[in-house]
Design a protein around this motif. Structure first.
Motif, PDB file in Angstrom:
ATOM      1  N   TYR A   1     -27.893  50.863  78.694  1.00 49.45           N
ATOM      2  CA  TYR A   1     -28.529  50.476  79.946  1.00 49.45           C
ATOM      3  C   TYR A   1     -28.550  51.591  80.986  1.00 49.45           C
ATOM      4  O   TYR A   1     -28.850  51.348  82.133  1.00 49.45           O
ATOM      5  CB  TYR A   1     -27.849  49.234  80.528  1.00 49.45           C
ATOM      6  CG  TYR A   1     -28.024  48.041  79.648  1.00 49.45           C
ATOM      7  CD1 TYR A   1     -26.941  47.534  78.942  1.00 49.45           C
ATOM      8  CD2 TYR A   1     -29.257  47.439  79.489  1.00 49.45           C
ATOM      9  CE1 TYR A   1     -27.095  46.445  78.108  1.00 49.45           C
ATOM     10  CE2 TYR A   1     -29.409  46.350  78.663  1.00 49.45           C
ATOM     11  CZ  TYR A   1     -28.333  45.850  77.971  1.00 49.45           C
ATOM     12  OH  TYR A   1     -28.485  44.785  77.143  1.00 49.45           O
TER      13      TYR A   1
ATOM     14  N   ALA B   1     -33.429  33.365  77.737  1.00 51.58           N
ATOM     15  CA  ALA B   1     -32.388  33.315  78.766  1.00 51.58           C
ATOM     16  C   ALA B   1     -31.635  34.641  78.821  1.00 51.58           C
ATOM     17  O   ALA B   1     -31.633  35.409  77.858  1.00 51.58           O
ATOM     18  CB  ALA B   1     -31.417  32.175  78.488  1.00 51.58           C
ATOM     19  N   ASP B   2     -30.988  34.891  79.949  1.00 54.08           N
ATOM     20  CA  ASP B   2     -30.244  36.140  80.139  1.00 54.08           C
ATOM     21  C   ASP B   2     -29.170  36.357  79.083  1.00 54.08           C
ATOM     22  O   ASP B   2     -28.828  37.484  78.762  1.00 54.08           O
ATOM     23  CB  ASP B   2     -29.588  36.162  81.519  1.00 54.08           C
ATOM     24  CG  ASP B   2     -30.607  36.287  82.633  1.00 54.08           C
ATOM     25  OD1 ASP B   2     -31.729  36.752  82.367  1.00 54.08           O
ATOM     26  OD2 ASP B   2     -30.279  35.919  83.769  1.00 54.08           O
ATOM     27  N   THR B   3     -28.626  35.294  78.541  1.00 56.10           N
ATOM     28  CA  THR B   3     -27.520  35.410  77.589  1.00 56.10           C
ATOM     29  C   THR B   3     -27.975  35.392  76.136  1.00 56.10           C
ATOM     30  O   THR B   3     -27.151  35.450  75.233  1.00 56.10           O
ATOM     31  CB  THR B   3     -26.525  34.264  77.803  1.00 56.10           C
ATOM     32  OG1 THR B   3     -27.221  33.016  77.664  1.00 56.10           O
ATOM     33  CG2 THR B   3     -25.888  34.342  79.174  1.00 56.10           C
TER      34      THR B   3
ATOM     35  N   MET C   1     -33.853  35.980  83.439  1.00 57.16           N
ATOM     36  CA  MET C   1     -34.629  35.283  82.449  1.00 57.16           C
ATOM     37  C   MET C   1     -35.945  36.028  82.227  1.00 57.16           C
ATOM     38  O   MET C   1     -36.541  36.552  83.148  1.00 57.16           O
ATOM     39  CB  MET C   1     -34.919  33.859  82.896  1.00 57.16           C
ATOM     40  CG  MET C   1     -35.760  33.123  81.881  1.00 57.16           C
ATOM     41  SD  MET C   1     -36.064  31.383  82.219  1.00 57.16           S
ATOM     42  CE  MET C   1     -34.442  30.768  82.401  1.00 57.16           C
TER      43      MET C   1
ATOM     44  N   ARG D   1     -30.627  46.574  84.676  1.00 55.19           N
ATOM     45  CA  ARG D   1     -29.468  46.976  85.469  1.00 55.19           C
ATOM     46  C   ARG D   1     -28.984  48.315  84.943  1.00 55.19           C
ATOM     47  O   ARG D   1     -28.644  48.448  83.781  1.00 55.19           O
ATOM     48  CB  ARG D   1     -28.360  45.934  85.340  1.00 55.19           C
ATOM     49  CG  ARG D   1     -28.748  44.617  85.933  1.00 55.19           C
ATOM     50  CD  ARG D   1     -27.561  43.659  85.872  1.00 55.19           C
ATOM     51  NE  ARG D   1     -28.028  42.340  86.214  1.00 55.19           N
ATOM     52  CZ  ARG D   1     -28.015  41.311  85.392  1.00 55.19           C
ATOM     53  NH1 ARG D   1     -27.547  41.443  84.174  1.00 55.19           N
ATOM     54  NH2 ARG D   1     -28.465  40.147  85.793  1.00 55.19           N
TER      55      ARG D   1
ATOM     56  N   PHE E   1     -40.069  39.558  83.867  1.00 53.59           N
ATOM     57  CA  PHE E   1     -38.731  39.854  83.392  1.00 53.59           C
ATOM     58  C   PHE E   1     -38.008  40.666  84.446  1.00 53.59           C
ATOM     59  O   PHE E   1     -38.619  41.392  85.219  1.00 53.59           O
ATOM     60  CB  PHE E   1     -38.710  40.544  82.027  1.00 53.59           C
ATOM     61  CG  PHE E   1     -39.640  41.713  81.868  1.00 53.59           C
ATOM     62  CD1 PHE E   1     -40.946  41.522  81.454  1.00 53.59           C
ATOM     63  CD2 PHE E   1     -39.198  43.001  82.104  1.00 53.59           C
ATOM     64  CE1 PHE E   1     -41.800  42.596  81.285  1.00 53.59           C
ATOM     65  CE2 PHE E   1     -40.045  44.078  81.933  1.00 53.59           C
ATOM     66  CZ  PHE E   1     -41.347  43.869  81.526  1.00 53.59           C
ATOM     67  N   PRO E   2     -36.687  40.508  84.492  1.00 53.31           N
ATOM     68  CA  PRO E   2     -35.911  41.186  85.531  1.00 53.31           C
ATOM     69  C   PRO E   2     -35.873  42.687  85.304  1.00 53.31           C
ATOM     70  O   PRO E   2     -35.998  43.170  84.180  1.00 53.31           O
ATOM     71  CB  PRO E   2     -34.519  40.581  85.390  1.00 53.31           C
ATOM     72  CG  PRO E   2     -34.451  40.097  83.980  1.00 53.31           C
ATOM     73  CD  PRO E   2     -35.857  39.712  83.607  1.00 53.31           C
TER      74      PRO E   2
END
Length: 94
Positions: free
Chosen positions: A72, A25-27, A1, A64, A60-61
């Motif tokens: 990415y 949200a992540d999605t 998130m 990845r 924020f994350p």
């Protein structure tokens, strides 16, 4: 998130962002749009550290990383983050 809470930023003594709150949200996919001078670039510059944040916080994350040359991948991520510095033609790459 991804979260931004009570973000204040601007240029010198000119405040542009005044108490911005944002949660993604992540999605979710989000676009930032508006008229000229509404603070879109200021928001992005403050979030990646090109402008000082006067108060507030953001979280924020970490990205990845994946092998290969997708959006990415580590190489592409670094190119995207440095897009505001120097020549950034083709920053999204293939």
């Amino acid at each position: 998130m991804f979260e931004v809470r009570s973000l204040h930023s601007g240029y010198g003594n000119i405040p542009i962002l005044k108490g911005l709150d944002l949660t993604i949200a992540d999605t979710e996919f989000v676009s930032i749009y508006g008229h000229n001078g509404m603070g879109k670039t200021t928001l992005l510059r403050a979030l990646i550290g090109l402008l000082p944040v006067n108060s507030g916080k953001h979280r924020f994350p970490r990205p990845r990383y994946h092998q290969g040359s997708g959006i990415y991948s580590r190489k592409t991520w670094h190119r995207l983050c440095s897009a505001g510095q120097g020549d950034h033609a083709g920053a999204l790459g293939a």
